[in-house]
Scaffold this motif. Structure first.
Motif, PDB file in Angstrom:
ATOM      1  N   ARG A   1      10.095  -9.505  -2.539  1.00  0.00           N
ATOM      2  CA  ARG A   1       9.079  -9.006  -1.604  1.00  0.00           C
ATOM      3  C   ARG A   1       7.893  -9.957  -1.446  1.00  0.00           C
ATOM      4  NH1 ARG A   1       6.785  -4.300  -3.827  1.00  0.00           N
ATOM      5  NH2 ARG A   1       7.526  -5.024  -5.828  1.00  0.00           N
ATOM      6  N   ALA A   2       7.827 -10.988  -2.278  1.00  0.00           N
ATOM      7  CA  ALA A   2       6.692 -11.909  -2.260  1.00  0.00           C
ATOM      8  C   ALA A   2       6.782 -12.869  -1.078  1.00  0.00           C
ATOM      9  CB  ALA A   2       6.641 -12.706  -3.561  1.00  0.00           C
ATOM     10  N   GLU A   3       5.617 -13.224  -0.549  1.00  0.00           N
ATOM     11  CA  GLU A   3       5.576 -14.294   0.437  1.00  0.00           C
ATOM     12  C   GLU A   3       5.738 -15.617  -0.305  1.00  0.00           C
ATOM     13  OE1 GLU A   3       1.135 -15.330   1.462  1.00  0.00           O
ATOM     14  OE2 GLU A   3       1.295 -13.162   1.254  1.00  0.00           O
ATOM     15  N   PRO A   4       6.063 -16.713   0.377  1.00  0.00           N
ATOM     16  CA  PRO A   4       6.210 -17.993  -0.326  1.00  0.00           C
ATOM     17  C   PRO A   4       4.956 -18.327  -1.143  1.00  0.00           C
ATOM     18  CG  PRO A   4       6.994 -18.181   1.924  1.00  0.00           C
ATOM     19  CD  PRO A   4       6.340 -16.833   1.806  1.00  0.00           C
ATOM     20  N   SER A   5       5.157 -18.838  -2.350  1.00  0.00           N
ATOM     21  CA  SER A   5       4.022 -19.079  -3.245  1.00  0.00           C
ATOM     22  C   SER A   5       3.011 -20.062  -2.665  1.00  0.00           C
ATOM     23  CB  SER A   5       4.505 -19.551  -4.614  1.00  0.00           C
ATOM     24  OG  SER A   5       5.209 -20.770  -4.501  1.00  0.00           O
ATOM     25  N   GLU A   6       3.494 -21.055  -1.893  1.00  0.00           N
ATOM     26  CA  GLU A   6       2.568 -22.017  -1.290  1.00  0.00           C
ATOM     27  C   GLU A   6       1.638 -21.319  -0.302  1.00  0.00           C
ATOM     28  OE1 GLU A   6       5.954 -22.334  -0.991  1.00  0.00           O
ATOM     29  OE2 GLU A   6       6.251 -23.699  -2.678  1.00  0.00           O
TER      30      GLU A   6
ATOM     31  N   THR B   1      -3.564  -1.237  -0.098  1.00  0.00           N
ATOM     32  CA  THR B   1      -2.280  -0.689   0.332  1.00  0.00           C
ATOM     33  C   THR B   1      -1.276  -0.957  -0.776  1.00  0.00           C
ATOM     34  OG1 THR B   1      -1.833  -2.739   1.559  1.00  0.00           O
ATOM     35  CG2 THR B   1      -2.584  -0.835   2.837  1.00  0.00           C
ATOM     36  N   ALA B   2      -0.350  -0.008  -0.929  1.00  0.00           N
ATOM     37  CA  ALA B   2       0.657  -0.107  -1.979  1.00  0.00           C
ATOM     38  C   ALA B   2       2.018   0.254  -1.411  1.00  0.00           C
ATOM     39  CB  ALA B   2       0.304   0.832  -3.130  1.00  0.00           C
ATOM     40  N   ASP B   3       3.043  -0.275  -2.040  1.00  0.00           N
ATOM     41  CA  ASP B   3       4.415   0.095  -1.703  1.00  0.00           C
ATOM     42  C   ASP B   3       4.569   1.596  -1.943  1.00  0.00           C
ATOM     43  OD1 ASP B   3       7.150   0.613  -1.683  1.00  0.00           O
ATOM     44  OD2 ASP B   3       7.665  -1.111  -2.921  1.00  0.00           O
TER      45      ASP B   3
ATOM     46  N   PRO C   1      -0.954   8.032   3.846  1.00  0.00           N
ATOM     47  CA  PRO C   1       0.255   7.787   3.055  1.00  0.00           C
ATOM     48  C   PRO C   1       1.395   7.137   3.822  1.00  0.00           C
ATOM     49  CG  PRO C   1      -0.021  10.125   3.484  1.00  0.00           C
ATOM     50  CD  PRO C   1      -1.252   9.451   3.982  1.00  0.00           C
ATOM     51  N   ASP C   2       1.358   7.207   5.160  1.00  0.00           N
ATOM     52  CA  ASP C   2       2.440   6.637   5.967  1.00  0.00           C
ATOM     53  C   ASP C   2       1.926   5.519   6.870  1.00  0.00           C
ATOM     54  OD1 ASP C   2       0.875   8.231   7.548  1.00  0.00           O
ATOM     55  OD2 ASP C   2       2.537   9.192   8.592  1.00  0.00           O
ATOM     56  N   PHE C   3       1.066   4.675   6.312  1.00  0.00           N
ATOM     57  CA  PHE C   3       0.470   3.574   7.069  1.00  0.00           C
ATOM     58  C   PHE C   3       1.544   2.543   7.428  1.00  0.00           C
ATOM     59  CE2 PHE C   3      -1.327  -0.749   6.878  1.00  0.00           C
ATOM     60  CZ  PHE C   3      -2.195  -0.678   7.944  1.00  0.00           C
ATOM     61  N   ALA C   4       1.448   1.988   8.644  1.00  0.00           N
ATOM     62  CA  ALA C   4       2.348   0.905   9.075  1.00  0.00           C
ATOM     63  C   ALA C   4       1.509  -0.196   9.707  1.00  0.00           C
ATOM     64  CB  ALA C   4       3.373   1.424  10.077  1.00  0.00           C
ATOM     65  N   TYR C   5       1.784  -1.436   9.338  1.00  0.00           N
ATOM     66  CA  TYR C   5       1.087  -2.563   9.955  1.00  0.00           C
ATOM     67  C   TYR C   5       1.507  -2.688  11.411  1.00  0.00           C
ATOM     68  CZ  TYR C   5      -0.648  -3.991   5.414  1.00  0.00           C
ATOM     69  OH  TYR C   5      -1.305  -4.010   4.201  1.00  0.00           O
ATOM     70  N   ALA C   6       0.552  -3.023  12.270  1.00  0.00           N
ATOM     71  CA  ALA C   6       0.793  -3.093  13.714  1.00  0.00           C
ATOM     72  C   ALA C   6       1.948  -4.037  14.035  1.00  0.00           C
ATOM     73  CB  ALA C   6      -0.474  -3.553  14.436  1.00  0.00           C
ATOM     74  N   GLY C   7       2.862  -3.556  14.886  1.00  0.00           N
ATOM     75  CA  GLY C   7       3.963  -4.384  15.351  1.00  0.00           C
ATOM     76  C   GLY C   7       5.056  -4.637  14.339  1.00  0.00           C
ATOM     77  N   THR C   8       5.031  -3.914  13.204  1.00  0.00           N
ATOM     78  CA  THR C   8       6.059  -4.116  12.180  1.00  0.00           C
ATOM     79  C   THR C   8       6.616  -2.764  11.744  1.00  0.00           C
ATOM     80  OG1 THR C   8       4.704  -3.885  10.185  1.00  0.00           O
ATOM     81  CG2 THR C   8       4.664  -6.035  11.279  1.00  0.00           C
ATOM     82  N   ALA C   9       7.702  -2.816  11.020  1.00  0.00           N
ATOM     83  CA  ALA C   9       8.270  -1.613  10.421  1.00  0.00           C
ATOM     84  C   ALA C   9       7.855  -1.499   8.960  1.00  0.00           C
ATOM     85  CB  ALA C   9       9.794  -1.653  10.531  1.00  0.00           C
ATOM     86  N   HIS C  10       6.972  -2.419   8.513  1.00  0.00           N
ATOM     87  CA  HIS C  10       6.541  -2.431   7.112  1.00  0.00           C
ATOM     88  C   HIS C  10       5.661  -1.218   6.831  1.00  0.00           C
ATOM     89  CE1 HIS C  10       5.372  -4.011   3.213  1.00  0.00           C
ATOM     90  NE2 HIS C  10       4.116  -3.809   3.539  1.00  0.00           N
TER      91      HIS C  10
END
Length: 196
Positions: free
Chosen positions: A39-44, A146-148, A167-176
């Motif tokens: 689930r992590a973004e690239p470390s760089e 925000t938490a999983d 509790p059911d927050f979603a980032y704009a334009g994503t299904a996350h």
């Protein structure tokens, strides 16, 4: 394996100044990646964003957990800054918070960006210690994150007084999906007054 050996001593919490935080950005990115796995973004990318935020965001703070009585390696960290409405994350959460009747949470708040502990140090109270110290020492009245929704971290946050705001927050334009949570400092009654 070196990390496991370092964990035999006591873990000490230390607030890092900007120079120390920047110097350790690679180690923090490593812990972030190991803790979040796929689930992590690239470390760089994490390290670059971290360095930018530490140098430019108001109230930026880094609290590190260091093994070996403070002489070993960093095994966990917490970082964040003043909630600033002009930045990306507050713009993402402001609408949903207001729609849920929680617009007041957008003032006098700390934006908790990351709380991560190296897998070898998890289950030892490091995350609890980091978050407890931040909540006690920060000047803000509130903290937001925000938490999983299915993650173990929500148990820690709830235990320390965080509650679900959206509790059911979603980032704009994503299904996350995420749980938008908040903590608020208990108000202290005026001197000389007690309940009852």
């Amino acid at each position: 394996m070196a990390d496991r050996a370092q964990l035999s001593g006591a873990v000490v919490l230390r607030r890092c100044g900007p120079a120390e935080a920047l110097e350790n950005s690679g180690r923090l990115a490593e812990i972030y990646g190991l803790a979040l796995g796929a689930r992590a973004e690239p470390s760089e990318h994490f390290a670059a964003t971290f360095r930018t935020c530490i140098q430019t965001y108001d109230g930026a703070t880094v609290l590190a957990a260091v093994s070996g009585g403070g002489e070993g390696q960093i095994v966990g960290f917490l970082y964040g800054y003043d909630l600033q409405l002009q930045h990306w994350w507050p713009q993402e959460v402001a609408g949903p918070l207001r729609a849920a009747g929680h617009g007041g949470w957008l003032s006098d708040a700390f934006e908790l960006v990351e709380l991560q502990v190296h897998p070898a140090a998890q289950g030892r109270g490091v995350g609890t210690a980091l978050l407890t110290r931040q909540l006690v020492e920060m000047p803000h009245r509130r903290a937001l994150l925000t938490a999983d929704p299915e993650g173990r971290a929500r148990v820690l946050y709830r235990r320390l007084g965080f509650r679900d705001l959206v509790p059911d927050f979603a980032y704009a334009g994503t299904a996350h999906r995420a749980a938008l949570m908040g903590w608020e400092r208990a108000t202290v009654p005026p001197a000389g007054r007690t309940g009852g």
